[in-house]
Design a protein around this motif. Structure first.
Motif, PDB file in Angstrom:
ATOM      1  N   PRO A  97       0.828  -1.268  -0.047  1.00  0.00           N
ATOM      2  CA  PRO A  97       0.005  -0.216  -0.242  1.00  0.00           C
ATOM      3  C   PRO A  97       0.744   1.290  -0.215  1.00  0.00           C
ATOM      4  O   PRO A  97       0.338   2.365  -0.499  1.00  0.00           O
ATOM      5  CB  PRO A  97      -0.804  -0.247   1.306  1.00  0.00           C
ATOM      6  CG  PRO A  97      -0.914  -1.533   1.451  1.00  0.00           C
ATOM      7  CD  PRO A  97       0.430  -2.266   1.270  1.00  0.00           C
ATOM      8  N   GLY A 100       3.132   3.499  -3.491  1.00  0.00           N
ATOM      9  CA  GLY A 100       2.779   4.700  -4.549  1.00  0.00           C
ATOM     10  C   GLY A 100       3.850   5.991  -4.134  1.00  0.00           C
ATOM     11  O   GLY A 100       3.992   6.729  -4.660  1.00  0.00           O
ATOM     12  N   SER A 104       6.251   7.987  -6.495  1.00  0.00           N
ATOM     13  CA  SER A 104       6.030   9.492  -6.482  1.00  0.00           C
ATOM     14  C   SER A 104       7.381  10.100  -6.237  1.00  0.00           C
ATOM     15  O   SER A 104       7.493  11.308  -6.823  1.00  0.00           O
ATOM     16  CB  SER A 104       4.881   9.826  -5.269  1.00  0.00           C
ATOM     17  OG  SER A 104       5.706   9.873  -4.112  1.00  0.00           O
ATOM     18  N   LEU A 139      -0.182  11.221  -4.902  1.00  0.00           N
ATOM     19  CA  LEU A 139      -0.073  10.182  -5.404  1.00  0.00           C
ATOM     20  C   LEU A 139       0.036   8.826  -4.324  1.00  0.00           C
ATOM     21  O   LEU A 139      -0.541   7.970  -4.489  1.00  0.00           O
ATOM     22  CB  LEU A 139       1.283  10.000  -6.343  1.00  0.00           C
ATOM     23  CG  LEU A 139       1.456   8.700  -7.146  1.00  0.00           C
ATOM     24  CD1 LEU A 139       0.201   8.224  -7.832  1.00  0.00           C
ATOM     25  CD2 LEU A 139       2.684   8.948  -7.976  1.00  0.00           C
ATOM     26  N   GLY A 140       0.793   9.201  -3.465  1.00  0.00           N
ATOM     27  CA  GLY A 140       1.196   8.203  -2.431  1.00  0.00           C
ATOM     28  C   GLY A 140      -0.274   7.960  -1.598  1.00  0.00           C
ATOM     29  O   GLY A 140      -0.578   6.671  -1.287  1.00  0.00           O
ATOM     30  N   ASN A 142      -3.315   8.254  -2.726  1.00  0.00           N
ATOM     31  CA  ASN A 142      -4.211   7.349  -3.252  1.00  0.00           C
ATOM     32  C   ASN A 142      -4.068   6.177  -3.616  1.00  0.00           C
ATOM     33  O   ASN A 142      -4.826   5.493  -3.591  1.00  0.00           O
ATOM     34  CB  ASN A 142      -4.568   8.485  -4.792  1.00  0.00           C
ATOM     35  CG  ASN A 142      -5.514   9.651  -4.510  1.00  0.00           C
ATOM     36  OD1 ASN A 142      -6.732   9.430  -4.242  1.00  0.00           O
ATOM     37  ND2 ASN A 142      -4.897  10.937  -4.242  1.00  0.00           N
ATOM     38  N   TRP A 143      -2.623   5.991  -3.853  1.00  0.00           N
ATOM     39  CA  TRP A 143      -2.523   4.455  -4.167  1.00  0.00           C
ATOM     40  C   TRP A 143      -2.573   3.703  -2.917  1.00  0.00           C
ATOM     41  O   TRP A 143      -3.121   2.602  -3.225  1.00  0.00           O
ATOM     42  CB  TRP A 143      -0.747   4.365  -4.446  1.00  0.00           C
ATOM     43  CG  TRP A 143      -0.283   3.366  -4.418  1.00  0.00           C
ATOM     44  CD1 TRP A 143       0.128   2.079  -3.571  1.00  0.00           C
ATOM     45  CD2 TRP A 143       0.201   2.532  -5.840  1.00  0.00           C
ATOM     46  NE1 TRP A 143       0.582   0.891  -4.124  1.00  0.00           N
ATOM     47  CE2 TRP A 143       0.798   1.440  -5.458  1.00  0.00           C
ATOM     48  CE3 TRP A 143       0.172   2.993  -7.071  1.00  0.00           C
ATOM     49  CZ2 TRP A 143       1.165   0.580  -6.502  1.00  0.00           C
ATOM     50  CZ3 TRP A 143       0.787   2.107  -8.089  1.00  0.00           C
ATOM     51  CH2 TRP A 143       1.338   0.761  -7.798  1.00  0.00           C
ATOM     52  N   ALA A 147      -5.090   0.511  -2.790  1.00  0.00           N
ATOM     53  CA  ALA A 147      -4.200  -0.477  -2.505  1.00  0.00           C
ATOM     54  C   ALA A 147      -5.089  -1.414  -1.352  1.00  0.00           C
ATOM     55  O   ALA A 147      -5.335  -2.666  -1.418  1.00  0.00           O
ATOM     56  CB  ALA A 147      -2.912  -0.292  -2.183  1.00  0.00           C
TER      57      ALA A 147
END
Length: 198
Positions: A97, A100, A104, A139-140, A142-143, A147
């Motif tokens: 998880p 991301g 990024s 980005l991190g 949302n990933w 995840a």
């Protein structure tokens, strides 16, 4: 004369590689500060110095070399070296998880570098740091959310709001460090005189 010029270009290329390796190493150290300070862990998110170092890589090395340094860091980790947070590594980490954030860092360095390549003022360096930090969080986080929802085991009552709540504790630290990265990067670029690739 041509021989001297070739040697100078070769020297600059070698120096650029050294800088890339240096920032990749700093990322490895910054990723595992929680090993020495265990309480720097909120929810599933470790508080590290990676955002600071990835921004600094872009500010000092420029967009291309900065992104290359972060890509080297990611590749070394995926190859199996224990360089990610909590001394993890291996290709399986791509399903983590938190991966991301690793991805990024490449964009963080690239964007920070691009901004200061167009305008080298101190103000631009600070703005570049803050913009790059925002990309890291977007980005991190949302990933991490997708995840947990799609392939990882989500904690009880985990929601999109909870994912962002987890990011609140490290936010003041990252804002301050992003500003400091801008100030420090502005000074260090002039001292090191790195030849930025464009």
């Amino acid at each position: 004369m041509a021989t001297v010029s070739a040697k100078q270009n070769s020297g600059m290329s070698a120096l650029s590689l050294v800088y890339c390796a240096m920032f990749a190493a700093l990322m490895m150290i910054g990723a595992n500060i929680t090993t020495f300070v265990p309480f720097l862990m909120i929810g599933g998110v470790p508080i590290t110095l990676q955002t600071f170092f990835s921004i600094l890589a872009g500010l000092i090395l420029g967009s291309r070399l900065g992104a290359t340094a972060m890509a080297v860091y990611m590749a070394v980790g995926l190859a199996g070296a224990p360089v990610f947070s909590k001394f993890s590594g291996g290709f399986g980490q791509i399903l983590s998880p938190l991966f991301g954030f690793v991805i990024s860092f490449i964009l963080v360095a690239y964007i920070a570098g691009k901004i200061v390549e167009k305008n080298g003022s101190l103000r631009s360096y600070i703005i570049a740091g803050l913009v790059a930090m925002t990309v890291n969080y977007l980005l991190g986080t949302n990933w991490m959310y997708f995840a947990y929802k799609l392939w990882a085991s989500a904690p009880d009552a985990f929601t999109y709001k909870v994912a962002w709540i987890w990011m609140i504790p490290p936010l003041p630290k990252d804002i301050i460090l992003s500003v400091l990265a801008g100030i420090f990067g502005h000074r260090m670029y002039k001292v090191l005189k790195v030849r930025r690739g464009r």
